[in-house]
Design a protein around this motif. Structure first.
Motif, short mmCIF file in Angstrom:
data_model
loop_
_atom_site.label_atom_id
_atom_site.label_comp_id
_atom_site.label_asym_id
_atom_site.label_seq_id
_atom_site.Cartn_x
_atom_site.Cartn_y
_atom_site.Cartn_z
N ILE A 44 0.84 -1.21 0.00
CA ILE A 44 0.00 0.00 0.00
C ILE A 44 0.88 1.26 0.00
N LEU A 45 1.98 1.19 0.73
CA LEU A 45 2.94 2.30 0.77
C LEU A 45 3.54 2.54 -0.62
N LYS A 46 3.88 1.46 -1.31
CA LYS A 46 4.42 1.56 -2.67
C LYS A 46 3.41 2.22 -3.61
N ALA A 47 2.14 1.89 -3.40
CA ALA A 47 1.08 2.42 -4.27
C ALA A 47 0.77 3.88 -3.98
N GLN A 48 1.33 4.41 -2.89
CA GLN A 48 1.13 5.82 -2.51
C GLN A 48 -0.35 6.23 -2.53
N ASN A 49 -1.16 5.36 -1.92
CA ASN A 49 -2.60 5.61 -1.81
C ASN A 49 -3.33 5.58 -3.15
#
Length: 286
Positions: A135-140
């Motif tokens: 989720i952090l990689k996807a930056q929301n």
């Protein structure tokens, strides 16, 4: 095909790229950075087509307007039909349409749940990563397999994105979980009711002809002719089918800007702007 690899048609035709991803789904660059790249490579029009997300449109708009680059509303929507993942590209739709917005919010949740199931499958194989890292990689933004691949690479489980897909995440690999299972007819309807045009993305990758005919019957407006996975034979083949059914042409680079690529090909896989003009002539205005 003069447009696909050189990026410039005969007589210096103006160019467009209608298949680009940003950090709002699984691309490397922000929407603003994509507009900057479009300016540098001389594109007249672009469409940001993030997976099941329209978050990049408002971010790209001000800069595109400042640079005089035409920003065409876009999205790449996931669906499933007869066991096949079908991607539908939407263009020129009202991205603030309430039914479409609420459906895309639902997709965001489904994508996170899919990633959670893939994390579970990886754990069973002794590959332990956390959903929070993804989720952090996807930056929301919209969570996708490339985000999982990036976390696998960070953790030293694989050396590259391509290894992550071939070993764990590809459609025939052990940690794979099916994408959003909405029928394509429903996706086409949503785009249509938001006053947009629907196109089948990269048909040459995995779409049997029989399924393509079904999709055309569901109301597709066009076919993506130009795509990095299409050679000249496929480009000509899908152009003939589109002509047979009076469908529109589209295309683009399917640009993600992934780190595995040695050379940045942005601006080199394009379509002639006249295809955009033909798309506009098909839009029904009330």
């Amino acid at each position: 095909m003069p447009y696909s690899l050189s990026g410039v048609g005969h007589n210096g035709f103006e160019k467009a790229d209608l298949h680009i991803h940003t950090k709002c789904s699984d691309g490397v660059f922000t929407p603003e950075e994509i507009v900057e790249k479009a300016k540098k490579t001389g594109l007249k029009a672009i469409s940001i087509t993030d997976h099941d997300s329209v978050l990049g449109i408002d971010k790209a708009k001000p800069l595109a307007s400042e640079y005089g680059i035409e920003l065409i509303t876009g999205v790449e929507m996931s669906s499933t039909y007869q066991g096949h993942d079908i991607h539908i590209l939407g263009y020129f739709f009202d991205y603030k349409n309430s039914a479409l917005k609420s459906y895309l919010d639902h997709c965001k949740q489904l994508r996170t749940e899919r990633a959670e199931r893939m994390v579970g499958k990886l754990a069973e194989m002794g590959v332990k990563i956390e959903i929070e890292q993804i989720i952090l990689k996807a930056q929301n933004g919209s969570v996708g397999r490339p985000h999982i691949a990036a976390v696998l690479q960070d953790g030293g489980f694989v050396k590259s994105f391509s290894e992550a897909f071939s070993k764990y995440l590809g459609s025939h690999s052990p940690a794979y979980v099916k994408s959003i299972e909405t029928p394509p007819a429903e996706v086409i309807r949503l785009i249509n009711e938001a006053a947009g045009l629907s196109f089948l993305a990269h048909p040459g990758q995995n779409i049997p002809d029989e399924i393509l005919r079904h999709l055309i019957n569901f109301g597709l407006d066009g076919i993506e002719i130009i795509h990095p996975s299409h050679d000249t034979y496929k480009e000509n083949y899908y152009r003939e089918i589109a002509n047979e059914y009076f469908l529109l042409f589209s295309g683009g680079s399917d640009y993600h800007g992934l780190k595995d690529q040695e050379k940045d090909l942005f601006g080199q896989i394009t379509i002639p702007y006249e295809w955009v003009t033909k798309m506009k002539s098909r839009i029904v205005t009330v």
